[in-house]
Design an enzyme around this catalytic site. Structure first.
Site, short mmCIF file in Angstrom:
data_model
loop_
_atom_site.label_atom_id
_atom_site.label_comp_id
_atom_site.label_asym_id
_atom_site.label_seq_id
_atom_site.Cartn_x
_atom_site.Cartn_y
_atom_site.Cartn_z
N HIS A 189 29.64 33.55 46.43
CA HIS A 189 30.79 33.88 45.61
C HIS A 189 30.88 32.99 44.36
CE1 HIS A 189 32.07 35.83 49.43
NE2 HIS A 189 32.47 36.74 48.58
N GLU A 213 37.35 40.65 50.93
CA GLU A 213 37.48 39.45 51.77
C GLU A 213 38.37 38.39 51.11
OE1 GLU A 213 34.46 40.53 50.56
OE2 GLU A 213 32.92 40.37 52.11
N ALA A 275 38.96 52.00 42.56
CA ALA A 275 38.71 51.29 41.31
C ALA A 275 38.04 52.20 40.28
CB ALA A 275 37.84 50.06 41.57
N ASP A 304 32.18 43.40 42.64
CA ASP A 304 31.72 42.94 43.95
C ASP A 304 31.87 44.12 44.91
OD1 ASP A 304 30.83 41.41 46.02
OD2 ASP A 304 32.70 40.31 46.31
#
Length: 627
Positions: A189, A213, A275, A304
């Site tokens: 990340h 997450e 999205a 992501d």
């Protein structure tokens, strides 16, 4: 018998044999296949094998097996009973129903398909959009069950005082595909988020596509400059499962005056929407018939989302040239940066993108180049817990932002000091990322270069060896006059032409400001001389403020001076003497994305004559030029 009954199986017959001196072996024939178990009472061991035919998974019966067969274990050193130890594996056999069947995904290779010392299902749930599985696992060959048990004791040992170092790895799977793991969380990340954010001079507004997450969100919130983060993830249930079972992924408690959960930070807005449609509705170009929603552009957009290698229609729409990719360009500010994770990195054995599962990645890069991104780069990270290095794509809308990609390690560390949120411990909030790590991302991998050249085999940097033409002969040594005929298709003094003086964009900018900002008595005129030297003899890579400068070494620099200060050789945008070969100038998409060019020597042409040079020729005449 109870196992067969509780599992809803049909027992046709069974037979047991007593073993000597103790133990038993039993085998049963099932309508679905067969079951057997063998016991060794003296060792406290029972082995069970259960085979069934059909589409139903046997994973749900693992707790049933443990309840019925597992027995307490005895610690020989203390002679005390402990919890039972069960080592198990679940395998699919036969032929999968489709290429994306669960039995061939990551989870069913490891941990489910391997006999490891410790693995425990944390949660398995199916949302409206996907299946979510989380496991705690001791990594074979890396972690020890004995040390893990020792870390649970309160005996003052190193293990017990550092339990986090010996705890099982927590691994997240979506539809059986590995998404993230605790052991690689920081590396993945931080490598996704931090390079792009630190390349931007002042990232205030950031958008995250996916990232359920919460770890991508956590990384963005570590920047003081960030005022608004909008995260769009379609799967609300996945986000809630993550907050419950992966709390450390979205833990912002280390940031001073922050909420414990990053999702509760006042800078965050979360939309549980598609999205794809969210960006099209707000930023689609005018020729698309859709109701426009006013939304301020973003400084950085982070993708992501689904890996482009996943063979699904949604992945095609996400990465191919179309309304969604177009909307990303319009959603970025003038100095905006787009970064995306794009799956497993290419290797030198990978085929050209259009003939592999990487075709969506190739189409994505081509679409970004067509949109007008000034520079597109890929970089890799290999410490994120995946079986192979992971690749990321970053695209810059302007050259100045791209120049920050090459900031020195010290400059990046200074940015971290100035920009990072203060932590409760006073330490850096970054566990993995720093200036040295950023330097490793500057250039694309060899695999990226090779695959690019397989796709564009005739591209100029793909037909030369490391930027140096292996067919040309190098004539070492340089003087004022030649002592032999020097042919046009040759190198002259290559060993002196290549090692020039390199001045980074930050240093060049600093030197240019010295005469104005530093009093003359403080530098004695040295800064003026240095600035003049750079401007007179340097070659500027791009016609804008933040540009790197290269100055030829030794005598080659003075050979490069033509009439009225113009250059006689080398790459320069203002050359007035000597011809330029148009076939060697990068254009369009290749100019924006060319990993072969980025990895090669750029200034070898300083040693290539423009024509044959006769014996006894004065080398300070115009014999060299762009080649």
């Amino acid at each position: 018998l109870e196992l067969v009954e509780q599992c809803g199986l049909t027992l046709l017959s069974y037979h047991c044999h007593k073993k000597q001196p103790s133990g038993v072996s039993c085998a049963g024939v099932l309508l679905e296949s067969h079951v057997s178990f063998h016991s060794w009472p003296s060792q406290g061991v029972i082995i069970l094998d259960l085979f069934t035919c059909g589409p139903n998974s046997l994973l749900p019966i693992v707790p049933v097996v443990e309840k019925l067969f597992a027995i307490a274990s005895t610690d020989p050193s203390t002679e005390t009973e402990g919890p039972p130890k069960m080592v198990w594996a679940h395998k699919y056999r036969g032929f999968p129903q489709s290429s994306d069947s669960a039995e061939i995904t990551d989870m069913f290779h490891f941990p489910v398909g391997q006999m490891s010392d410790f693995k425990k299902e944390v949660v398995s749930a199916t949302t409206k959009y996907q299946r979510v599985d989380v496991y705690d696992v001791l990594r074979p060959g890396v972690q020890s069950l004995e040390l893990f048990k020792k870390s649970l004791l309160n005996d003052g040992s190193y293990e017990s005082t550092h339990p986090d170092l010996f705890a099982p790895d927590r691994i997240v799977f979506l539809d059986g595909v590995l998404q993230s793991r605790r052991s690689g969380d920081a590396a993945y990340h931080e490598s996704l988020v931090q390079p792009a954010l630190f390349a931007h001079s002042n990232p205030r507004r950031v958008a995250i596509i996916g990232g359920g997450e919460g770890a991508t969100l956590r990384e963005v919130l570590k920047h003081k400059t960030v005022e608004k983060v909008i995260m769009i993830d379609i799967d609300e249930q996945m986000v809630h499962l993550s907050r419950q079972h992966l709390p450390f992924w979205s833990d912002c408690s280390m940031l001073l005056n922050s909420s414990r959960s990053c999702f509760n930070d006042p800078r965050v807005e979360t939309y549980y929407l598609d999205a794809f449609q969210w960006f099209i509705d707000r930023f689609a170009t005018k020729d698309i018939d859709t109701e426009q929603v006013v939304e301020e552009p973003f400084d950085v957009i982070i993708m992501d989302a689904l890996d482009p290698q996943v063979q699904r229609e949604f992945a095609d729409a996400l990465y191919n040239e179309g309304p969604f990719v177009y909307s990303l360009w319009d959603a970025l500010s003038e100095s905006g940066v787009l970064v995306a994770q794009v799956g497993e990195a290419s290797t030198i054995r990978s085929p050209s993108g259009e003939y592999s599962v990487d075709r969506n990645r190739l189409k994505f890069i081509e679409a970004l180049a067509k949109l007008g991104f000034k520079a597109i780069r890929d970089y890799e990270e290999s410490h994120n817990g995946f079986t192979t290095p992971w690749e990321f794509i970053v695209a810059f809308k302007d050259f100045d932002t791209k120049a920050e990609w090459f900031a020195s390690g010290a400059a990046v560390n200074l940015k971290i000091r100035e920009r990072a949120m203060i932590t409760t411990t006073g330490e850096s909030p970054f566990h993995y990322f720093d200036g040295a790590t950023m330097k490793s991302y500057r250039y694309p991998s060899k695999g990226s270069q090779v695959v690019f050249c397989r796709h564009r085999s005739t591209a100029k940097y793909c037909i030369r060896g490391h930027g140096l033409d292996p067919k040309l002969v190098n004539l070492p040594g340089l003087g004022n006059f030649t002592k032999a005929v020097i042919e046009q298709n040759s190198y002259m003094g290559l060993e002196k032409a290549v090692p020039g003086i390199f001045i980074s964009p930050h240093t060049a900018s600093l030197i240019s400001r010295w005469p104005k900002e530093i009093p003359f008595w403080a530098h004695g005129g040295f800064s003026d001389i240095l600035d003049i030297y750079i401007r007179k003899y340097g070659r500027f890579s791009l016609p804008h403020i933040k540009t790197k400068v290269v100055i030829d070494s030794t005598i080659t620099k003075f050979m490069n001076q033509g009439c009225n200060g113009t250059n006689r050789m080398g790459h320069d945008f203002n050359i007035t003497e000597g011809p330029t070969d148009p076939h060697l100038v990068s254009k369009g998409e290749e100019a924006a994305y060319n990993p072969a060019r980025e990895r090669q020597v750029h200034y070898y042409s300083n040693a290539i004559p423009l024509w044959d040079i006769a014996n006894g020729t004065d080398l300070f005449d115009n014999n060299f030029g762009v080649q």
